[in-house]
Design an enzyme around this catalytic site. Structure first.
Site, PDB file in Angstrom:
ATOM      1  N   ARG A   1      -0.223   0.408  -0.226  1.00 50.13           N
ATOM      2  CA  ARG A   1      -0.265  -0.752  -1.125  1.00 50.13           C
ATOM      3  C   ARG A   1      -0.833  -0.296  -2.455  1.00 50.13           C
ATOM      4  O   ARG A   1      -1.688   0.604  -2.508  1.00 50.13           O
ATOM      5  CB  ARG A   1      -1.176  -1.848  -0.564  1.00 50.13           C
TER       6      ARG A   1
ATOM      7  N   HIS B   1       8.658   0.198  -4.835  1.00 48.53           N
ATOM      8  CA  HIS B   1       8.200  -0.440  -3.587  1.00 48.53           C
ATOM      9  C   HIS B   1       9.387  -0.656  -2.630  1.00 48.53           C
ATOM     10  O   HIS B   1       9.610  -1.770  -2.143  1.00 48.53           O
ATOM     11  CB  HIS B   1       7.477  -1.764  -3.862  1.00 48.53           C
TER      12      HIS B   1
HETATM   13  P1  NDP Z   1      -0.839  -0.056  11.380  1.00 46.40           P
HETATM   14  O1  NDP Z   1      -1.640  -1.297  11.475  1.00 46.40           O
HETATM   15  O2  NDP Z   1       0.033   0.318  12.539  1.00 46.40           O
HETATM   16  O3  NDP Z   1      -1.770   1.192  11.073  1.00 46.40           O
HETATM   17  C1  NDP Z   1      -2.824   1.131  10.158  1.00 46.40           C
HETATM   18  C2  NDP Z   1      -3.602   2.433  10.243  1.00 46.40           C
HETATM   19  O4  NDP Z   1      -4.606   2.418   9.219  1.00 46.40           O
HETATM   20  C3  NDP Z   1      -4.324   2.601  11.594  1.00 46.40           C
HETATM   21  O5  NDP Z   1      -4.301   3.950  11.984  1.00 46.40           O
HETATM   22  C4  NDP Z   1      -5.747   2.173  11.257  1.00 46.40           C
HETATM   23  O6  NDP Z   1      -6.745   2.758  12.063  1.00 46.40           O
HETATM   24  C5  NDP Z   1      -5.868   2.706   9.840  1.00 46.40           C
HETATM   25  N1  NDP Z   1      -6.951   2.020   9.124  1.00 46.40           N
HETATM   26  C6  NDP Z   1      -7.072   0.709   8.824  1.00 46.40           C
HETATM   27  N2  NDP Z   1      -8.228   0.474   8.190  1.00 46.40           N
HETATM   28  C7  NDP Z   1      -8.874   1.665   8.127  1.00 46.40           C
HETATM   29  C8  NDP Z   1     -10.129   2.076   7.617  1.00 46.40           C
HETATM   30  N3  NDP Z   1     -10.987   1.208   7.056  1.00 46.40           N
HETATM   31  N4  NDP Z   1     -10.462   3.380   7.715  1.00 46.40           N
HETATM   32  C9  NDP Z   1      -9.617   4.262   8.306  1.00 46.40           C
HETATM   33  N5  NDP Z   1      -8.416   3.940   8.817  1.00 46.40           N
HETATM   34  C10 NDP Z   1      -8.041   2.648   8.719  1.00 46.40           C
HETATM   35  O7  NDP Z   1       0.069  -0.202  10.058  1.00 46.40           O
HETATM   36  P2  NDP Z   1       1.491   0.448   9.760  1.00 46.40           P
HETATM   37  O8  NDP Z   1       1.406   1.899  10.018  1.00 46.40           O
HETATM   38  O9  NDP Z   1       2.570  -0.317  10.422  1.00 46.40           O
HETATM   39  O10 NDP Z   1       1.633   0.140   8.194  1.00 46.40           O
HETATM   40  C11 NDP Z   1       0.682   0.621   7.273  1.00 46.40           C
HETATM   41  C12 NDP Z   1       0.889  -0.018   5.916  1.00 46.40           C
HETATM   42  O11 NDP Z   1       2.058   0.500   5.281  1.00 46.40           O
HETATM   43  C13 NDP Z   1       1.160  -1.532   5.904  1.00 46.40           C
HETATM   44  O12 NDP Z   1      -0.022  -2.269   6.090  1.00 46.40           O
HETATM   45  C14 NDP Z   1       1.757  -1.732   4.523  1.00 46.40           C
HETATM   46  O13 NDP Z   1       0.732  -1.982   3.588  1.00 46.40           O
HETATM   47  C15 NDP Z   1       2.412  -0.391   4.228  1.00 46.40           C
HETATM   48  N6  NDP Z   1       3.880  -0.501   4.162  1.00 46.40           N
HETATM   49  C16 NDP Z   1       4.506  -0.189   2.982  1.00 46.40           C
HETATM   50  C17 NDP Z   1       5.869  -0.260   2.893  1.00 46.40           C
HETATM   51  C18 NDP Z   1       6.570   0.161   1.652  1.00 46.40           C
HETATM   52  O14 NDP Z   1       7.785  -0.002   1.579  1.00 46.40           O
HETATM   53  N7  NDP Z   1       5.880   0.735   0.693  1.00 46.40           N
HETATM   54  C19 NDP Z   1       6.685  -0.690   4.029  1.00 46.40           C
HETATM   55  C20 NDP Z   1       5.937  -0.970   5.211  1.00 46.40           C
HETATM   56  C21 NDP Z   1       4.570  -0.889   5.261  1.00 46.40           C
HETATM   57  P3  NDP Z   1      -6.783   2.515  13.673  1.00 46.40           P
HETATM   58  O15 NDP Z   1      -5.599   3.308  14.204  1.00 46.40           O
HETATM   59  O16 NDP Z   1      -8.072   3.076  14.089  1.00 46.40           O
HETATM   60  O17 NDP Z   1      -6.633   1.044  13.867  1.00 46.40           O
HETATM   61  C1  OXD Z   2       5.890  -4.018   4.123  1.00 51.05           C
HETATM   62  C2  OXD Z   2       6.405  -3.692   2.789  1.00 51.05           C
HETATM   63  O1  OXD Z   2       4.696  -4.289   4.280  1.00 51.05           O
HETATM   64  O2  OXD Z   2       7.636  -3.630   2.611  1.00 51.05           O
HETATM   65  O3  OXD Z   2       6.702  -4.005   5.076  1.00 51.05           O
HETATM   66  O4  OXD Z   2       5.622  -3.445   1.878  1.00 51.05           O
END
Ligand code: NDP
Ligand code: OXD
Length: 314
Positions: free
Chosen positions: A229, A277
């Site tokens: 993000r 994005h």
């Molecule tokens: P998940 O919820 O599956 O994974 C999030 C990961 O981040 C987990 O490993 C979690 O740790 C870790 N995390 C969260 N908070 C912390 C912290 N404070 N310190 C360390 N690690 C942390 O999310 P996704 O993988 O599905 O997606 C990730 C992000 O990708 C989405 O939230 C979105 O913002 C972004 N995204 C962007 C897109 C784009 O087109 N640019 C498309 C889709 C998504 P733990 O494993 O321990 O819970």
């Molecule tokens: C998502 C994105 O969160 O597209 O899936 O950013």
């Protein structure tokens, strides 16, 4: 039973069409056409207008049209119903493609060859490091981070990942917590961010983090790749780090303000790749099928999957 589709910035038409085809026994409505609030059982949201989901007394679930759910938390009238996020192989694979593409663009010095081509220069002077000599650090080992980590590792990169809680993934050095972050940064030539935006991760990509990245890697400076993000990154710090050489290059798909304003200095850096994005779009057929599948299984008495933990914020 009705479904309220509340989206901002995307054409709702394609989503209404897909949802109607998959759930012919449900009425699909938008905030503009909504009449009977008590009939709404489900809401589907992408950056819905604040208040759009208020006063829905029979709401059972809110589905995010993205993997990220931070877009909902600015709504002070967000209902208490469970929030479900997208976990889907189509979206996951798209993100891993983008991460691999950008890792390779930097690793294989593509910008240099683009410049050489424009000037008709044939120069194979510089040595090309092996992937095994390049250390990739991935912030976030969730659905997207783990898949990207595995695929980069399969290509030979030396991959580590960082998360909130401990993980074990074969072939990947898994680190977590504050000390884990220091250790990850110190061994990272290419930093890939796939974190969700929460109160704890906001502005995490800042000058202090860039200064702790490995020095003496194979690119003359570390590289930042962010598709999580925009609010995870401090863009003034990225610009300063590029100017001072603390960062050598970057690939950014997300920005503090989207669309990225024409006045942003980030546009001007030859060594910064910018995408709008769309690293992993929510493909309507795949995502509508995922949401319809969850609704039908809930109505068969099964549990919702991939429900967001509101206290963690993701
Ligand atoms: P998940 O919820 O599956 O994974 C999030 C990961 O981040 C987990 O490993 C979690 O740790 C870790 N995390 C969260 N908070 C912390 C912290 N404070 N310190 C360390 N690690 C942390 O999310 P996704 O993988 O599905 O997606 C990730 C992000 O990708 C989405 O939230 C979105 O913002 C972004 N995204 C962007 C897109 C784009 O087109 N640019 C498309 C889709 C998504 P733990 O494993 O321990 O819970
Ligand atoms: C998502 C994105 O969160 O597209 O899936 O950013």
């Amino acid at each position: 039973m009705s479904i309220l589709l509340a989206v901002t910035g995307w054409d709702p038409g394609v989503w209404v069409q897909r949802m109607r085809a998959l759930l012919p026994d449900h009425r699909i409505t938008t905030p503009e056409t909504l009449q009977d609030r008590a009939a709404i059982r489900y809401a589907v949201s992408w950056r819905h207008a604040p208040g759009a989901l208020a006063d829905l007394p029979n709401l059972q679930a809110i589905f995010s049209l993205g993997a990220g759910v931070d877009h909902m938390f600015g709504d002070p009238q967000l209902p208490e119903a469970p929030i479900v996020r997208i976990v889907d192989p189509d979206l996951r694979d798209r993100m891993s493609e983008w991460v691999m593409l950008h890792t390779l663009l930097h690793h294989r010095q593509q910008r240099r060859y683009d410049r050489q081509k424009l000037q008709r220069i044939w120069d194979d002077d510089e040595s090309q490091p092996a992937a095994r000599d390049v250390r990739v650090g991935i912030l976030g080992l969730g659905v997207l981070g783990q898949d990207a980590a595995r695929k980069l590792s399969m290509m030979g990169f030396d991959v580590a990942g960082w998360s909130r809680s401990p993980h074990r993934i074969e072939g990947i050095a898994c680190l977590h917590g504050g000390e884990g972050l220091d250790a990850l940064l110190a061994r990272t030539d290419i930093l890939v961010c796939l974190l969700p935006l929460t109160t704890r991760t906001r502005a995490i990509l800042n000058a202090s983090v860039f200064a702790r990245l490995a020095k003496g890697g194979r690119f003359g400076g570390p590289v930042l790749i962010n598709a999580g993000r925009g609010a995870l990154q401090v863009e003034a710090d990225i610009v300063a780090a590029l100017d001072s050489g603390v960062l050598k290059a970057a690939s950014l798909d997300v920005f503090e303000t989207e669309p990225l304003p024409a006045t942003s200095p980030l546009w001007t850096y030859p060594n910064v790749f910018i995408t709008p994005h769309n690293a992993a779009i929510s493909e309507p057929s795949a995502v509508a099928a995922y949401i319809a599948g969850q609704i039908l299984s809930l109505e068969r008495g099964q549990q919702l999957e991939n429900v967001v933990d509101r206290t963690r914020g993701y």
